[in-house]
Write an enzyme that holds these catalytic residues in place. Structure first.
Site, PDB file in Angstrom:
ATOM      1  N   SER A 316       0.823  -1.200   0.000  1.00 33.73           N
ATOM      2  CA  SER A 316       0.000   0.000   0.000  1.00 33.73           C
ATOM      3  C   SER A 316       0.865   1.262   0.000  1.00 33.73           C
ATOM      4  CB  SER A 316      -0.955  -0.042   1.193  1.00 33.73           C
ATOM      5  OG  SER A 316      -1.921   0.978   1.113  1.00 33.73           O
ATOM      6  N   ASP A 561      -8.912  -3.298  -6.018  1.00 32.08           N
ATOM      7  CA  ASP A 561      -8.812  -4.358  -5.014  1.00 32.08           C
ATOM      8  C   ASP A 561      -9.682  -4.092  -3.802  1.00 32.08           C
ATOM      9  OD1 ASP A 561      -7.502  -2.375  -3.579  1.00 32.08           O
ATOM     10  OD2 ASP A 561      -5.520  -3.305  -3.679  1.00 32.08           O
ATOM     11  N   HIS A 612      -7.371  -5.782  -0.753  1.00 39.34           N
ATOM     12  CA  HIS A 612      -6.207  -4.925  -0.550  1.00 39.34           C
ATOM     13  C   HIS A 612      -5.304  -5.375   0.605  1.00 39.34           C
ATOM     14  CE1 HIS A 612      -3.820  -1.292  -0.808  1.00 39.34           C
ATOM     15  NE2 HIS A 612      -4.035  -1.047   0.466  1.00 39.34           N
TER      16      HIS A 612
END
Length: 655
Positions: A316, A561, A612
């Site tokens: 991320s 995602d 994610h």
């Protein structure tokens, strides 16, 4: 993890799957060092057997532990056997009932081949749900082993993979736990009870939010003018591998990867978690905490001690932190790394970008604008009322605005990447309103809601709705544009605020660097929003908010995602352009897209999820990471599942 005690004169037995000495150990417990769960077991290593104590104090041998685990797996097997037995009975009954004549002699002609042919004929007549259930059970049996702790690592160890390159893991936004180091009480709050307790990323956080909300906010918010600790309060990022292994007890983040690394012989001497205070701007990470200097020191020590380059693995927002580090470490000056232009090529073997946010993500705009996102909008009316009373939208927006680190995730690249009012690169065929209309107003009440806004216009609109200090801090630390010429890219090298934007500065000139972009696709993700102007602005303490409650869906979904838009991964594709001004060393970029295929009854999605956060536990992703760090990255091939390759090619990057 409870400490092991070894009896003198005894030798610890090795694992069955190889020479790694006990990479499994006990299961993880509460991440806070202040307490250990009462259910944790105390292990004593004997010569021939291992004895543990369960929660009731009973002795449990290793053999008994194995039997308990075996019985659990038997439940799945018995379920399958029962179902198949019932199915077999139905088929046999149908078979004999359908036969015109039946005698015992007919059994002589019944063999597996003839029965298999009959079953194939019957599949078209059996209920679809029954066949689907049989297939689901079979698939679950086959993938169950992949979800067990250490399973992927053990399998890869059996294939010959061993620890090679030292690893540094860089967590994403909000993943790192934050601990209180305040010791002096203030007029508003008592600080001593929270000393060294996690006020972010633990059950202590939830307890403080519910029972002591005012003090929790005082601790967690940063000073709006300095972007640093407010007077009288001090929070720091937790350190060590446990800093981001679990968010709260039972909710893993990096723990699956840690387990599997350990299974191929990694230990704390070869892997580190570069935890950081994700609230801070990137430059303040260095100025306050010396973060990038410490990362550089660890990497240089790895090279000196192990004679190996380091693999950087990010998730991320961690991808943006690493990209900034690449620029910082080679820059010259008293606040920079002074490593020189060859430092990355000489010290970094690979950059593994997992679900990265290099071009930002659209939902960051609305979170900062009105403290909202899809999850809060879709609550029922009672839940929305309760959340608003406890922690209102305006309070959430103010809290997030005080974190300069959150603003680093604002989308980059402008209309070239995210679209104009007329079109966007990822617009589906036949869509009446383009995704480029990022904020769409339902009704016009005043100038605040007079027209729809693109992504770059929405960022400027955000500045008009936030205090002046917010715009000052964002523009001081970040840039969201696009360099269209090589000359612009070179000129931007001297501007640290542009170092988070891969569309304004280039990768290091590192021909030996390998880049792996691993990300999920196929889960609907926030792409645009329907907004409304608040009629009673004093009551809402906001001028605008997401228009929930109407006939139209207020959150318009696109590809991604579930958190990060698919478009943000466009940079991985454009780094592959021949002669790219953004990849001067022609570093090889490998892209693996992973389809989101969650298991229906697994709350974290199971071994094929691509959500994610949960992707960090995906079996395939763990296999790829292990191959890279073990020096087998050349075995990984590109895989494209989405249309992003085509989308990215449509972006006009200039000369």
């Amino acid at each position: 993890m409870p400490p092991r005690r070894r009896k003198q004169g005894t030798e610890e037995p090795s694992l069955d799957y190889g020479a790694v000495q006990d990479p499994v150990g006990a299961q993880p417990v509460e991440e806070n060092r202040s307490s250990i769960s009462t259910s944790a077991v105390e292990t004593t290593v004997e010569t021939n057997t291992t004895t543990t104590h369960d929660a009731d104090g009973r002795h449990v041998t290793q053999r008994e532990q194995h039997h308990r685990k075996h019985r659990k797996s038997l439940k799945q097997s018995r379920r399958l056997v029962f179902f198949l037995g019932a199915l077999l009975g139905i088929v046999l009954a149908w078979y004999f009932a359908a036969a015109p004549e039946f005698s015992l002699e007919s059994l002589n002609d019944l063999n597996l081949d003839s029965f298999a042919e009959f079953f194939e004929d019957m599949k078209g007549k059996l209920p679809y749900g029954m066949l689907q259930e049989a297939n689901d059970i079979s698939q679950k049996e086959q993938t169950m082993l992949k979800t067990e702790a250490f399973a992927v690592g053990k399998a890869m160890y059996g294939e010959g993979l061993r620890a090679k390159y030292p690893v540094i893991m860089v967590p994403g936004v909000i993943s790192t736990g934050l601990e209180s180091w305040s010791v002096v009480d203030t007029d508003e709050c008592s600080c001593e009870p929270y000393f060294r307790r996690r006020l972010w990323g633990s059950w202590n956080m939830l307890r403080a939010m519910l029972l002591d909300k005012t003090c929790w906010l005082k601790h967690i918010m940063l000073d709006p003018h300095t972007g640093l600790d407010p007077r009288g309060y001090k929070l720091r990022a937790a350190q060590g591998l446990e800093a981001a292994d679990f968010f709260i007890t039972g909710y893993w983040i990096w723990n699956k990867i840690l387990e599997n690394l350990a299974a191929i012989a990694y230990d704390p001497n070869m892997m580190h978690t570069a935890a950081y205070d994700w609230r801070l701007s990137y430059m303040d990470l260095e100025l306050r905490d010396g973060y990038f200097s410490r990362v550089k020191s660890i990497i240089e020590e790895n090279k000196h001690r192990l004679n190996e380059k380091t693999v950087l693995v990010s998730h991320s927002m961690g991808s943006q932190v690493i990209f900034y580090f690449f620029k910082w470490v080679e820059a010259s000056g008293p606040q920079f790394g002074n490593g020189g232009k060859n430092w990355v090529n000489d010290h970094i073997h690979a950059f593994v970008d997992i679900s990265g946010s290099s071009l930002g993500t659209p939902k960051s705009i609305v979170a900062l604008l009105s403290g909202e996102m899809k999850d809060t909008v879709q609550l029922n009316a009672l839940a929305v009322y309760g959340l608003e009373k406890f922690f209102s939208r305006s309070e959430r927006a103010l809290l997030l605005r005080s974190f300069p680190g959150i603003a680093s995730m604002l989308p980059k690249g402008g209309e070239a990447v995210w679209g104009s009012l007329e079109s966007a690169i990822d617009d589906p065929d036949g869509q009446s309103v383009s995704y480029g209309n990022f904020i769409q107003f339902r009704n016009t009440i005043s100038e605040l809601s007079a027209r729809n806004l693109t992504v770059p216009e929405s960022i400027q609109y955000l500045f008009t709705q936030a205090p002046g200090w917010f715009q000052d801090r964002v523009e001081e630390n970040y840039s969201h544009g696009l360099a269209r010429t090589k000359a612009e890219v070179l000129a931007n090298e001297g501007e640290p605020r542009k170092w988070i934007n891969p569309l304004e500065v280039a990768l290091p000139n590192a021909p030996d660097l390998r880049i792996f972009c691993l990300y999920g696709v196929g889960k609907p993700t926030e792409r645009a929003y329907l907004y409304q102007e608040e009629k009673d602005k004093s009551l809402a303490r906001l001028n605008v908010s997401i228009a929930a409650g109407g006939m139209d869906e207020p959150v318009i979904m696109g590809e991604g995602d579930g958190t990060v838009s698919l478009i943000t991964h466009s940079m991985c594709h454009r780094w592959r352009d021949e002669g790219s001004k953004f990849n001067p060393g022609a570093s090889k970029v490998t892209i693996v897209e992973m389809p989101h295929e969650p298991e229906r009854f697994d709350v974290r999605g199971g071994p094929k999820t691509a959500e994610h956060v949960d992707i960090l536990g995906r079996a395939e992703l763990n296999e790829l990471v292990l191959k890279i760090v073990a020096g087998k990255g050349e075995q990984i091939s590109d895989r494209f599942v989405s249309n992003l390759k085509d989308y990215a090619a449509r972006i006009d990057l200039g000369e």
